[in-house]
Scaffold this active site. Structure first.
Site, PDB file in Angstrom:
ATOM      1  N   GLU A 262      -6.120 -10.581  -1.440  1.00 26.34           N
ATOM      2  CA  GLU A 262      -6.951 -10.413  -0.236  1.00 26.34           C
ATOM      3  C   GLU A 262      -8.440 -10.337  -0.599  1.00 26.34           C
ATOM      4  O   GLU A 262      -9.181  -9.514  -0.063  1.00 26.34           O
ATOM      5  CB  GLU A 262      -6.542  -9.138   0.522  1.00 26.34           C
ATOM      6  CG  GLU A 262      -5.068  -9.096   0.868  1.00 26.34           C
ATOM      7  CD  GLU A 262      -4.643  -7.877   1.682  1.00 26.34           C
ATOM      8  OE1 GLU A 262      -5.524  -7.164   2.194  1.00 26.34           O
ATOM      9  OE2 GLU A 262      -3.435  -7.648   1.799  1.00 26.34           O
TER      10      GLU A 262
ATOM     11  N   GLU B 177       0.798  -1.238   0.000  1.00 25.30           N
ATOM     12  CA  GLU B 177       0.000   0.000   0.000  1.00 25.30           C
ATOM     13  C   GLU B 177       0.824   1.278   0.000  1.00 25.30           C
ATOM     14  O   GLU B 177       0.562   2.196   0.774  1.00 25.30           O
ATOM     15  CB  GLU B 177      -0.940  -0.001   1.208  1.00 25.30           C
ATOM     16  CG  GLU B 177      -1.848  -1.207   1.243  1.00 25.30           C
ATOM     17  CD  GLU B 177      -2.828  -1.208   2.416  1.00 25.30           C
ATOM     18  OE1 GLU B 177      -2.694  -0.358   3.311  1.00 25.30           O
ATOM     19  OE2 GLU B 177      -3.739  -2.054   2.411  1.00 25.30           O
TER      20      GLU B 177
HETATM   21  C1  XIL Z   1      -6.245  -6.561   8.294  1.00 26.82           C
HETATM   22  C2  XIL Z   1      -6.570  -7.782   9.132  1.00 26.82           C
HETATM   23  O1  XIL Z   1      -7.498  -8.573   8.437  1.00 26.82           O
HETATM   24  C3  XIL Z   1      -7.128  -7.389  10.468  1.00 26.82           C
HETATM   25  O2  XIL Z   1      -7.286  -8.510  11.317  1.00 26.82           O
HETATM   26  C4  XIL Z   1      -6.200  -6.377  11.140  1.00 26.82           C
HETATM   27  O3  XIL Z   1      -6.779  -5.932  12.336  1.00 26.82           O
HETATM   28  C5  XIL Z   1      -5.922  -5.213  10.212  1.00 26.82           C
HETATM   29  O4  XIL Z   1      -5.406  -5.665   8.997  1.00 26.82           O
HETATM   30  N1  XIL Z   1      -4.860  -4.696   3.744  1.00 26.82           N
HETATM   31  C6  XIL Z   1      -3.873  -5.550   4.173  1.00 26.82           C
HETATM   32  C7  XIL Z   1      -4.153  -6.463   5.299  1.00 26.82           C
HETATM   33  O5  XIL Z   1      -2.814  -5.614   3.541  1.00 26.82           O
HETATM   34  O6  XIL Z   1      -3.011  -6.713   6.074  1.00 26.82           O
HETATM   35  C8  XIL Z   1      -5.259  -5.969   6.177  1.00 26.82           C
HETATM   36  O7  XIL Z   1      -5.560  -6.980   7.137  1.00 26.82           O
HETATM   37  C9  XIL Z   1      -6.466  -5.611   5.343  1.00 26.82           C
HETATM   38  C10 XIL Z   1      -6.137  -4.522   4.370  1.00 26.82           C
END
Ligand code: XIL
Length: 418
Positions: free
Chosen positions: A317, A210
């Protein structure tokens, strides 16, 4: 009368036959169905890999979640436990907590899964000590600490899934800062230690997460402490260090919102510039935190444009929010994601989710030359970070939803499944 009774009995018998045939004819698993095209993965949480209780899950529920993971997925990503805040919370010799990350890697290896490491360099879930030093932070014209213009960029890890760490009052670190050299040294040490520890076991890493700015502004990169302290080459350096640590690992640049044309354009600019400098970026990670308004056309266009970079695409994701509050745009920053997950489901949520997933998978299947990994951000709705939006293929009891059937049906249309 007799004839009618016989017909009724006959159709009852036929019904029984077809119902029982249906019950025994199990639809294929995700990993089997797509095995000739891409790996199908899921994020896993600590409870799943350590055998303990999970986040809001009893040990029994967690055991069921684990069974689902083993049945359907051949790739795993640690949802949190390899993030800097968790794997390397303190400075100094004893600064690492490897227990949960080790458990994650062992779980993957003992179940013959492709193990992905997430993530090495990110503006979020990174402890303050990483950025701390003796250089006074820059001040703006009014003498205040320069504001972070485009993100709540937290470096806290919240108590709950959305707790604390997502804007909600915690700013980013604003004290005296490390120098460029100090921060580069910390980054190098962290990457060498973590990647080195799992060399050959973790097959792919999200090296930088990101880093791209949202919006249509001219800034390609997000304003973060990494950028401010090191400069734009923090990205190239991170990839270089990861490559040194494991020459064979597939190194990904990972970001969200790439379905948005403005953000995608910035991705292409960034990656082309890294490629021109011969930086070892091996794959593009597209998070794909979507909502039910996503269309096949948008996914198709997104993949077509990203593919011009000539790198494999990993969907890293995937989830599809069907909460009414999550309909404002493509997977916003995590702060916004948490906020927009609130509210009831959109009307006819199940149907919309089903249609959305059908279109998304049709696009993945059509882009067979590019899409090599598809990772869901959670195995079932109960352990999703956006649980309110019921964004996954399995419900909280791990039962397949209509969206699951739709995804399998797309595979059939592409003649992958019988
Ligand atoms: C999220 C997790 O799912 C949560 O449990 C945590 O509290 C915050 O992070 N982008 C990403 C992930 O790259 O690491 C994130 O995961 C969601 C957004």
């Amino acid at each position: 009368m007799k004839a009618i009774t016989q017909t009724c009995l006959l159709s009852a018998a036929l019904l029984t036959v077809s119902v029982s045939a249906r019950a025994t004819e199990k639809p294929g698993t995700l990993k089997e169905t797509f095995k000739d095209r891409f790996l199908v993965g899921t994020a896993v949480n600590r409870g799943m890999v350590t055998g303990g209780a999970g986040f809001r899950r009893s040990p029994e529920q967690t055991a069921k979640d684990v069974a689902l993971v083993k049945e359907h997925f051949n790739q795993i990503t640690a949802e949190n436990d390899m993030k800097w805040q968790l794997v390397h919370p303190r400075d100094g010799k004893d600064g690492y907590d490897f227990g949960p990350a080790d458990a994650f890697v062992n779980f993957g290896l003992s179940n013959q899964m492709y193990v992905v490491g997430h993530t090495l360099v990110w503006h979020s879930q990174t402890p303050n000590w990483v950025f701390a030093g003796t250089n006074p932070p820059p001040t703006n014209a009014t003498g205040n600490v320069a504001a972070n213009t485009n993100t709540p960029a937290t470096n806290q890890f919240g108590r709950g899934r959305f707790g604390g760490g997502f804007g909600g009052g915690f700013g980013r670190y604003s004290g005296p800062r490390a120098s460029r050299d100090e921060l580069l040294q910390r980054m190098r040490e962290h990457i060498h230690t973590v990647v080195g520890r799992y060399k050959g076991k973790v097959k792919s890493w999200d090296v930088v997460n990101e880093a791209i700015a949202d919006g249509t502004g001219t800034n390609v990169l997000r304003n973060s402490l990494w950028l401010e302290i090191i400069g734009p080459d923090f990205i190239a350096k991170a990839f270089q260090y990861a490559h040194e640590a494991d020459l064979n690992a597939i190194l990904r640049y990972n970001d969200y919102g790439l379905e948005n044309p403005a953000k995608r354009k910035k991705l292409i600019t960034l990656i082309k510039s890294l490629q021109a400098q011969k930086v070892p970026v091996h794959a593009i990670g597209s998070q794909a935190h979507l909502n039910v308004s996503i269309s096949f056309e948008t996914m198709d266009q997104t993949l077509t444009e990203i593919a011009t970079l000539g790198l494999p695409i990993h969907i890293t994701e995937l989830d599809v929010n069907s909460a009414a509050g999550g309909q404002r745009g493509f997977g916003a920053d995590i702060a916004n994601n948490a906020a927009t997950t609130q509210g009831g489901l959109v009307s006819d949520a199940d149907k919309k989710l089903t249609d959305a997933y059908a279109g998304i998978f049709r696009a993945f299947l059509q882009h067979r030359d590019s899409v090599k990994v598809v990772t869901f951000w959670g195995a079932n709705d109960a352990n999703s970070w956006r649980a309110n939006g019921k964004p996954l293929l399995f419900d909280g009891n791990s039962q397949p939803k209509p969206a699951f059937d739709a995804v399998i049906a797309e595979a059939k249309k592409a003649s992958l499944a019988k």
